[in-house]
Scaffold this motif. Sequence first.
Motif, short mmCIF file in Angstrom:
data_model
loop_
_atom_site.label_atom_id
_atom_site.label_comp_id
_atom_site.label_asym_id
_atom_site.label_seq_id
_atom_site.Cartn_x
_atom_site.Cartn_y
_atom_site.Cartn_z
N GLU A 4 0.98 -1.55 -0.25
CA GLU A 4 0.02 0.28 -0.65
C GLU A 4 0.43 1.70 0.14
O GLU A 4 0.45 1.77 -0.60
CB GLU A 4 -1.23 -0.68 0.79
CG GLU A 4 -2.53 0.85 1.37
CD GLU A 4 -2.76 0.85 0.30
OE1 GLU A 4 -3.26 1.78 -0.68
OE2 GLU A 4 -3.13 0.19 -0.79
N ASP A 8 0.56 4.76 -2.51
CA ASP A 8 0.69 5.47 -2.16
C ASP A 8 1.49 6.84 -3.01
O ASP A 8 0.79 8.03 -3.27
CB ASP A 8 0.23 5.47 -0.49
CG ASP A 8 -0.62 5.43 0.03
OD1 ASP A 8 -2.26 5.35 -0.51
OD2 ASP A 8 -0.65 4.52 0.91
N GLU A 23 -3.84 -2.39 -9.87
CA GLU A 23 -5.11 -3.10 -8.92
C GLU A 23 -5.50 -4.10 -9.51
O GLU A 23 -6.53 -5.50 -9.02
CB GLU A 23 -6.20 -1.96 -8.47
CG GLU A 23 -5.22 -1.38 -7.30
CD GLU A 23 -6.54 0.05 -6.88
OE1 GLU A 23 -6.22 0.44 -5.77
OE2 GLU A 23 -7.33 -0.04 -7.62
#
Length: 245
Positions: A4, A8, A23
């Motif tokens: 993550e 980010d 994703e």
Amino acid sequence: MLNEHTLDQLRSLRLDGMVRAIEDQTTSTAATALGFDERLALLVQREIAWRDDRRVARLMKAARLKVSTACVEDINWRASRSLDRAQVAALAGGDWLRHAQNLLITGATGCGKTWLACALAHQAARSGFSVLYTRAARLFDELQVAHGDGSFIRRLAALARLDLLVIDDFAISPMGAPERNDLLEVLDDRVGTRSTLITSQLPVKAWHTYLDDPTLADAILDRVVHSSHKIELKGKSLRDEEPMK
């Protein structure tokens, strides 16, 4: 999948298209079979497509088209309208915009002038050109206000930067000296550098008389009629047809 924190970081770099592609790849069995170079190429392509879509969306929103759903793919080609497929196809290609040429669309009320203008403006925005639609009366009202609040020069500069300015319903009501002067200013900033699309119920040959000032009429028409494409729509009103095209 990337952790993550890395996602980010990609978001902070505004690589949202790439994030979405990553994703999607995590749920695709086909993607896992690809090599690193192939997967990276797909991510880059997705980012480019995402940015192109966002840019077109911004251009479409800024265009403020009266008929936002109008597009060249939906043009009504019925013979009585006298539309030339080859001419419209050439206009849709955008060379007239690249060469800073103008387009004049005339015809009776309800024959589809505004719809066609919006369809070609829509195509221009999809091709990456900046566009603004305005009715002639509204444009002159805005410029009058700009004179009063001191923003006239800034407004002219903003209009001059547009790749395509669509002026709808030209010559629908009498024009006074202030409007003639403002129109000349707008067109003078665009001649040879940007394109203008004008629609009117009045035939182009009658514009000089309508402007009612020989000197200004000569100057205005010199800037808009020369190097212009012309479409004269014919036939009865399309207002009873759905959709109007």
